[in-house]
Structures are given as C-alpha cells and as structure tokens.
Design a protein around this motif. Sequence first.
Motif, short mmCIF file in Angstrom:
data_model
loop_
_atom_site.label_atom_id
_atom_site.label_comp_id
_atom_site.label_asym_id
_atom_site.label_seq_id
_atom_site.Cartn_x
_atom_site.Cartn_y
_atom_site.Cartn_z
N TYR A 102 42.25 26.53 38.57
CA TYR A 102 41.79 26.77 39.67
C TYR A 102 40.81 27.42 39.60
O TYR A 102 39.75 27.99 40.47
N HIS A 103 41.17 28.94 38.44
CA HIS A 103 39.95 29.82 38.54
C HIS A 103 38.86 30.18 38.21
O HIS A 103 37.83 30.80 37.15
N GLY A 104 39.39 28.39 37.11
CA GLY A 104 37.64 28.50 36.59
C GLY A 104 37.20 28.83 35.20
O GLY A 104 36.38 28.35 34.16
N MET A 105 38.34 29.04 34.50
CA MET A 105 38.74 29.58 33.32
C MET A 105 38.98 28.23 32.06
O MET A 105 39.58 28.93 30.95
N ALA A 111 47.99 33.38 28.01
CA ALA A 111 46.94 34.25 28.46
C ALA A 111 46.83 34.46 30.43
O ALA A 111 46.51 33.63 30.79
N GLU A 112 46.18 35.33 30.93
CA GLU A 112 46.07 36.00 32.37
C GLU A 112 45.07 34.52 32.93
O GLU A 112 44.29 33.92 32.67
N ALA A 113 45.69 34.71 34.64
CA ALA A 113 44.68 32.86 34.92
C ALA A 113 44.10 33.54 35.67
O ALA A 113 43.19 32.57 36.63
N ASP A 114 43.81 35.17 35.53
CA ASP A 114 42.08 35.16 36.99
C ASP A 114 41.06 36.49 35.88
O ASP A 114 41.65 36.22 34.31
N GLY A 115 39.61 36.40 36.36
CA GLY A 115 39.61 37.76 35.66
C GLY A 115 37.95 36.47 35.12
O GLY A 115 37.97 35.99 34.79
N ASN A 116 37.35 37.73 34.27
CA ASN A 116 36.10 37.22 34.09
C ASN A 116 35.65 36.88 32.42
O ASN A 116 37.13 38.04 32.06
N LEU A 117 35.20 36.83 31.97
CA LEU A 117 35.23 36.56 30.80
C LEU A 117 35.33 37.82 29.78
O LEU A 117 35.49 37.79 28.87
N VAL A 118 34.30 38.93 30.29
CA VAL A 118 34.34 39.94 29.59
C VAL A 118 35.54 40.07 29.17
O VAL A 118 36.26 41.28 27.96
N ARG A 158 36.40 21.14 42.99
CA ARG A 158 35.01 21.07 43.24
C ARG A 158 34.42 21.91 42.83
O ARG A 158 33.48 22.77 42.83
N GLY A 159 34.74 22.48 41.83
CA GLY A 159 34.34 24.16 40.93
C GLY A 159 35.75 25.31 40.79
O GLY A 159 36.93 24.96 41.73
N PRO A 160 35.35 26.67 40.85
CA PRO A 160 36.08 27.18 40.86
C PRO A 160 36.75 27.95 42.18
O PRO A 160 35.83 28.08 43.07
N TYR A 161 37.89 28.10 42.32
CA TYR A 161 38.63 28.63 43.74
C TYR A 161 38.38 27.39 44.34
O TYR A 161 38.51 27.32 45.89
N LYS A 162 37.98 25.72 44.31
CA LYS A 162 37.42 24.28 45.53
C LYS A 162 38.51 23.57 45.47
O LYS A 162 37.80 23.19 44.44
N VAL A 163 39.24 23.41 45.72
CA VAL A 163 40.27 21.79 45.82
C VAL A 163 39.80 21.60 46.92
O VAL A 163 40.14 22.62 47.59
N ARG A 164 40.55 20.29 47.08
CA ARG A 164 40.83 19.59 48.59
C ARG A 164 41.07 18.56 48.53
O ARG A 164 41.00 17.96 47.04
N VAL A 165 41.19 17.85 49.84
CA VAL A 165 42.18 16.39 49.40
C VAL A 165 40.55 15.46 50.45
O VAL A 165 40.07 15.30 50.92
N GLU A 166 40.57 14.38 49.07
CA GLU A 166 39.93 13.22 49.32
C GLU A 166 40.57 11.92 48.99
O GLU A 166 41.31 11.93 48.32
N SER A 217 48.03 31.61 44.11
CA SER A 217 46.90 32.32 43.89
C SER A 217 46.90 33.79 43.89
O SER A 217 47.23 34.81 42.51
N ALA A 218 47.71 33.73 45.13
CA ALA A 218 47.00 35.00 45.67
C ALA A 218 48.45 36.42 45.53
O ALA A 218 48.65 37.28 46.62
N LYS A 219 49.74 35.57 45.65
CA LYS A 219 50.98 35.53 45.63
C LYS A 219 51.57 36.16 46.89
O LYS A 219 51.48 37.14 47.60
N LEU A 220 51.02 35.38 48.13
CA LEU A 220 51.11 35.52 49.10
C LEU A 220 52.49 35.42 49.74
O LEU A 220 53.07 34.12 48.90
#
Length: 382
Positions: free
Chosen positions: A45-48, A257-264, A7-15, A366-369
């Motif tokens: 997941y991170h929208g990259m 390529a790293e899995a998160d971070g912004n375009l810059v 459903r967008g970056p960092y947004k997944v759900r079961v439907e 993602s958060a390595k928890l």
Amino acid sequence: MRAMVYRGPYKVRVEEKDIPRIEHPNDAIVRVTRAAICGSDLHLYHGMMPDTRVGMTFGHEFIGVVEEVGSSVQSLSRGDRVMVPFNVYCGSCWFCARGLYSNCHNVNPNATAVGGIYGYSHTSGGYDGGQAEFVRVPFADVGPSVIPDWLDDEDALLMTDALATGYFGAQLGEIREGDTVVVFGAGPIGLYAAKSSWLMGAGRVIVVDHLDYRLQKAREFAHAETYNFVEYDDIVVKLKKATDHLGADVAIDAVGAEADGNLVQHITSTKLKLQGGSPVALNWAIDAVRKGGTVSVMGAYGPIFSAVKFGDAMNKGLTLRMNQCPVKRQWPRLLEHIRNGHLKPNEIVTHRIPLEHIAEGYHMFSAKLDGCIKPVIVPDAA
C-alpha cells in the motif's frame, strides 16, 4: 466481479475485473466469503515493495466457497467451504516434500528464496489475491483445506496467515519450559506469538510496542507484560534490567521491515519506529536476548539493504531462526488448540469492513485510527 485494485502508493479502490477462470486442470475458483488486511499489505500500500504493479489485487488472507474445480482436482468439490493458506505451492518439489511450503521451487519464477504468495506483488509470483469476490487458487489439491463444520469463519480466516505465522514465530523460538520471551510488535502476529508462547511453556511473556491500545490488547488477549518503548531512553536497557541483567531467553521479531518511510530511511535505519523500513526491531531483539539465546524472525522483510547487528549476534552465540510461515503445517495443532478452547483467534478482530469501503479500511489500518488491530473484509458476494 468487484475487486480491490492497486493504483499506486496510498491509492487503492474497488473496480470491476473479470472473474478469474480455470487456467490449469488443478485450479479451483473460490468465491470469497471473508478476507483480511494484513500488516504486510501495508508494504504494498505504501509503495515499498518492488514490482507491485498497477491493477493488482491484494489479499493473502481469505476463505470462501468452491465455485468451480479443474478436471484433475480430487480433494475439493463445488460448494466446499475452504480456507486457503497464503502460500502458493506445488506440493511435490524438494522443498514441499520437506514441509517448506513457503519455499516452493516451482511457483515463483521471480525469486530464488520465497515461493508464491497470493496478492503480494510480482516478486512473490504475481498471483492476484483474495480482497475480491472471487479468486483463482492454483494447486487446489495441496493448498486449501475444507473448513471443519465446528470452526467459525473468522477463526478459519485468521488461520490462513496471522495466527499460523504468530504460532510459527513462537515455534521457531524453541521455547523451553519457564523461558522468558520478549515479543517486539503488538500487531496481530505479535499478539498471536505472545499467546502461543504460553502454549509452548514460557514462564514469562513481554510485549514491546509504542501504541497503547495495542499494548492493552496484549495484556488482555495474551496476558503479557507490556512496555511502551517511547517511554524509555533505551528499551533494551529496560528489558535487561527487567530480566536480571541477563536478557530474555527468546526474542521474537514480529515487526519486520517497517511498513512506511522513504528509501533513505530504509537504508540508514534512521526512522526509529516499530511499525515503520528498517531493522530496528531485529537489532533490538539481538541486543535484548541473553547470550546463547534464540531470535525468531517472522516479520516481513523485503529485498532492501539495512545494517543488521550480525557481529553482535555471532559474538553472543545466538541462534537466529526465520522463514515465511509454511501455513498448512501449523493447522493440525492449531485446530486442536482452538477446539480445546486454548485459542479464540477472532478476539483480535476490531473492524468488519464491506469490500466497497476497502480504501477507507486501508487508510484506517495504515494510520492506526479507531483502535484498529485487525480488519476483516466482507465481500459483496458473501
């Protein structure tokens, strides 16, 4: 059916989604019994990853039971327990005929390089993945294989990408007996690459990461030396000192390529983390390998610009070998290693998560928890 939906970056759900149907005579419908979350899923997941569309179901690692087959399918029958490589491929084009299944010419109208991949955005063909109760499997006569009766479900699941890709990474390194191999990244693929390096004759295996729990697993599972790069001013200098100031014979980039971070950060490579939109690990591999050595790349790289030290690679006379893994090509040898007790793939599985809780699974991974290395998804239909 129930399925993970983006459903967008960092947004997944079961439907609820429609159960997929036969669209071509060579399709099969597979009831998923096990799936997994892969490190490369985090790019989505991170929208990259470009063209990751809302409503898509991720998941390129899955096994299951055949529910239905198209009229022309000859190699599978209803009720067969199958493992499905992450590559979608036709089996008959110029590339498939040469075993380059990941570069199939007929399954992805959106790219000239990679073939089709389940659940990996429309840049990889737009095929829905297996983080669901059911999945459509095209070209069912050439991709899936019936799982041997003696093979454990989770071991079969890990052969659909992570194990095969790690083994392929070591294979690309063209390791010779006694070689020193350094692996960048202690995620599942890096762990398998390190373990596989011994099977190919390495005399010394070193793993580099920045998470202590993953480095501990590298020591236990892959019997590797380990270095936490945050403990050193320059990890390349440390690796040179540890290899008689020559460098390793083979360097394996299991990060990509790293899995998160912004375009810059993606463009400028300023975010110096091993898991996170730049070719830092690849440049470390180029710097840490000896002159005349080999760099193997099977970390996931998308269509992003970044500064790679190609001039250094050229001047050092390096051999760079890379590709998406042609999974099914690795299976015969991997089955031998597993049956002979040289590999036990599911030793790296740390979490088993019901499909209903997949959003929490993505967050944890993602958060390595909680020491998460490899999460397996158990659909309700299993």
